[in-house]
Design a protein around this motif. Structure first.
Motif, PDB file in Angstrom:
ATOM      1  N   TYR A   1     -39.018  -0.453  78.720  1.00  0.00           N
ATOM      2  CA  TYR A   1     -38.815  -1.787  78.275  1.00  0.00           C
ATOM      3  C   TYR A   1     -37.264  -2.084  77.607  1.00  0.00           C
TER       4      TYR A   1
ATOM      5  N   TYR B   1     -42.510  -6.148  75.711  1.00  0.00           N
ATOM      6  CA  TYR B   1     -43.924  -5.373  76.096  1.00  0.00           C
ATOM      7  C   TYR B   1     -44.758  -5.998  76.767  1.00  0.00           C
TER       8      TYR B   1
ATOM      9  N   ASP C   1     -47.067   2.861  79.458  1.00  0.00           N
ATOM     10  CA  ASP C   1     -47.626   2.135  78.176  1.00  0.00           C
ATOM     11  C   ASP C   1     -48.271   3.064  77.285  1.00  0.00           C
TER      12      ASP C   1
ATOM     13  N   ARG D   1     -43.583   1.229  70.041  1.00  0.00           N
ATOM     14  CA  ARG D   1     -43.515  -0.258  69.917  1.00  0.00           C
ATOM     15  C   ARG D   1     -43.308  -0.432  68.455  1.00  0.00           C
TER      16      ARG D   1
END
Length: 317
Positions: free
Chosen positions: A90, A97, A148, A155
């Motif tokens: 990303y 995201y 992910d 994140r």
């Protein structure tokens, strides 16, 4: 590939009038009634086909778009990768995201256009390889979930509110305050629309503080008049709950009556009702169960300040 513009012997920037003139000129030269040449007949069919497309703005726009797309060099397909991207795909593609496949594709195309087809610089070639790998990872239904799951800890998290704990401590006190002030606002609304009349009220007490006005007290109201005597009687209208005088009419000793004096615009129920109105909105927002602790406490503070102003206006004006 021969285009419709080339068939009509026109540039691609030709106007609608130019297209019409070129069509009429070529039809005169290639119409079967004018020449027996089979080649001219085939060209006549192509001229009609080109004119039918270019004379209509929507068909011409679609044709121009297809023509431009056909002239672009084919984009090389990204190489296939068996493993997810090792870094943060990303961040490489500069997408959030929650990016959709369309956003990922647009970001990839933008970076490819900036880097060029085959960069000569070794550093740019390495970066292009990262872009291809990141794009392949986020575009693959098999690779993206694993990627992910690995980068979930990377994140960015929102910065912690330094006053969050203080707001949570004040929340049990702020929400009842908002409920009470919301109820106070509802009482003000009811009182604003509920009027009680008291006809033929005698004067119980008369206080003249200056030469311009006097305070009159009757059995059911206290209000200010320009001038009065202890023998006067008044028809009074006031609110039902908070006893705010709306207006009065004085009955003269000689049997007549003065004009009705309206107080409605000079009390809290007139122009000053803006303060309780904003107070009620803040109190209602703070009372909402889904409001955060910060919003509830802030609304309680604002509505409390406005309620003090409203109470002052209610007792003074």
């Amino acid at each position: 590939m021969t285009t419709y513009y080339q068939i009509l012997e026109l540039p691609e920037q030709a106007s609608a009038e130019d297209i019409r003139r070129a069509y009429l000129r070529l039809v005169r030269l290639t119409h079967p009634d004018r020449t027996p040449d089979p080649t001219a007949h085939r060209r006549y069919l192509l001229v009609n086909e080109a004119y039918d497309t270019l004379r209509q703005p929507n068909l011409r726009a679609r044709y121009d778009a297809n023509l431009a797309a056909a002239r672009q060099p084919p984009r090389p397909a990204p190489p296939r990768f068996a493993q997810p991207f090792g870094g943060n795909a990303y961040q490489v593609l500069r997408v959030p995201y929650s990016a959709t496949p369309t956003q990922i594709e647009q970001a990839y195309q933008r970076l490819r256009q900036q880097l060029g087809a085959v960069p000569t610089d070794p550093g740019l070639r390495a970066y292009l390889h990262q872009v291809e790998h990141a794009y392949a990872t986020l575009s693959s239904p098999q690779l993206r979930p694993a990627h992910d799951a690995r980068v979930r800890g990377q994140r960015p998290r929102p910065a912690a509110d330094p006053y969050a704990q203080a707001y949570r401590r004040l929340l049990p006190y702020a929400r009842p305050v908002c409920w009470a002030l919301a109820a106070f606002f509802l009482l003000l609304v009811v009182d604003r629309n509920l009027t009680v009349s008291f006809p033929n009220e005698p004067v119980q007490e008369l206080r003249c503080e200056s030469s311009s006005y006097c305070w009159v007290q009757t059995p059911n109201a206290t209000f200010k008049v320009r001038d009065a005597s202890e023998t006067d009687r008044f028809d009074v209208e006031r609110s039902a709950l908070f006893r705010k005088v709306r207006g009065y009419q004085r009955r003269l000793a000689a049997g007549g009556r003065e004009d009705y004096v309206d107080y409605s615009e000079n009390t809290i129920y007139g122009f000053a009702f803006l303060f309780p109105l904003v107070m009620g909105l803040c109190a209602g927002l703070g009372s909402w169960p889904r409001s955060s602790a910060r919003r509830t406490v802030d609304c309680a503070i604002i509505s409390t300040m406005l309620s003090l102003i409203a109470f002052y206006l209610l007792t003074v004006l």
